[in-house]
Design a protein around this motif. Sequence first.
Motif, short mmCIF file in Angstrom:
data_model
loop_
_atom_site.label_atom_id
_atom_site.label_comp_id
_atom_site.label_asym_id
_atom_site.label_seq_id
_atom_site.Cartn_x
_atom_site.Cartn_y
_atom_site.Cartn_z
N PRO A 145 0.81 -1.22 0.00
CA PRO A 145 0.00 0.00 0.00
C PRO A 145 0.85 1.27 0.00
O PRO A 145 2.04 1.25 0.30
N TRP A 146 0.17 2.38 -0.30
CA TRP A 146 0.83 3.68 -0.40
C TRP A 146 1.57 4.07 0.87
O TRP A 146 2.70 4.57 0.82
N TYR A 147 0.95 3.85 2.03
CA TYR A 147 1.52 4.37 3.28
C TYR A 147 2.90 3.79 3.59
O TYR A 147 3.69 4.39 4.32
N PHE A 148 3.22 2.61 3.03
CA PHE A 148 4.44 1.95 3.43
C PHE A 148 5.70 2.72 3.03
O PHE A 148 6.75 2.56 3.65
N THR A 149 5.62 3.57 2.03
CA THR A 149 6.80 4.34 1.60
C THR A 149 6.94 5.65 2.36
O THR A 149 7.90 6.40 2.13
N GLN A 150 6.01 5.96 3.25
CA GLN A 150 6.06 7.23 3.94
C GLN A 150 7.06 7.18 5.10
O GLN A 150 7.42 6.12 5.59
N ASP A 151 7.49 8.36 5.53
CA ASP A 151 8.50 8.48 6.57
C ASP A 151 7.83 8.54 7.95
O ASP A 151 7.11 9.49 8.25
N PHE A 152 8.08 7.53 8.78
CA PHE A 152 7.53 7.51 10.12
C PHE A 152 8.60 7.79 11.17
O PHE A 152 8.40 7.52 12.36
N GLY A 153 9.71 8.34 10.73
CA GLY A 153 10.76 8.72 11.66
C GLY A 153 11.46 7.52 12.26
O GLY A 153 11.52 6.44 11.67
N ASP A 154 11.99 7.70 13.48
CA ASP A 154 12.75 6.64 14.14
C ASP A 154 11.90 5.81 15.09
O ASP A 154 12.42 5.10 15.94
N ARG A 155 10.60 5.89 14.94
CA ARG A 155 9.72 5.11 15.80
C ARG A 155 9.76 3.62 15.44
O ARG A 155 10.02 3.27 14.29
N ASP A 156 9.54 2.77 16.41
CA ASP A 156 9.58 1.33 16.21
C ASP A 156 8.39 0.90 15.35
O ASP A 156 7.25 0.91 15.81
#
Length: 245
Positions: A145-156
């Motif tokens: 899905p689209w969201y998987f390429t987004q940047d979620f920072g250094d969160r686990d």
Amino acid sequence: MRQLLGSVTLIVPFAMLAACGQGEGGKAPPASPEARQTEASEAETLLTSLVTPRQKGPYAPRDECGAISGAEEFRVKLAQAVIDRDTDALVALSAPDIALDFGGGAGRAELRRRLIDPQYNLWEALQNLLPLGCAVNQQGGFTMPWYFTQDFGDRDSYTLLLVRGEGVPLLASQRRDAKVLRTFDWDVVQLEDSTDEDSPFAKVDDYGKLSGYMEWDKLRALVDYRLIVEEREDGWVLSAFVAGD
């Protein structure tokens, strides 16, 4: 803690758009033009049902792949294979060395085996991820899905859950009629260690700001199944169908 990977209870099943289809890759008679048009419509509906109209929220499904030559045709074929549960068609869209996990599982033969093994439940996983959009990836291919390429920072990433939908309530207790602390629109929350694996509710928080409960069927593990598509000599192929990180 409840298992977070695969097509388990974290994903709301997308409404079935067809009956069981071709079983273990059986061949159907040639379709009429009218039937082919209906199939294309069903496939496009599966791909766009959560994308159009655009929903609220930072991680609402988006389709960024429309400008990629051949991507739309490939995705429609993929969606139709999923609707039909057509093992032969899905295997044909896959690379000979398609990656299936991070432990060495790979290849078309292994994919075929897993598709027909109910323990993996891969058809449902595909049915659930395809409506979640499509993104261009750094390798020049595309990811669903689209969201998987987004940047979620250094969160686990293993503790992060995608909130699937608009106006999803964060509840004060493990009851559907409990006080609503706030609502989320296609956002990400963090799973707390104290979650009761036998409860229909997950205990989550907004990164330490607010803690409460959400129904599992409104959530999806961030590292759940995704598809990676890349272009090779013979065109676009599925190069990875994996969960985890």
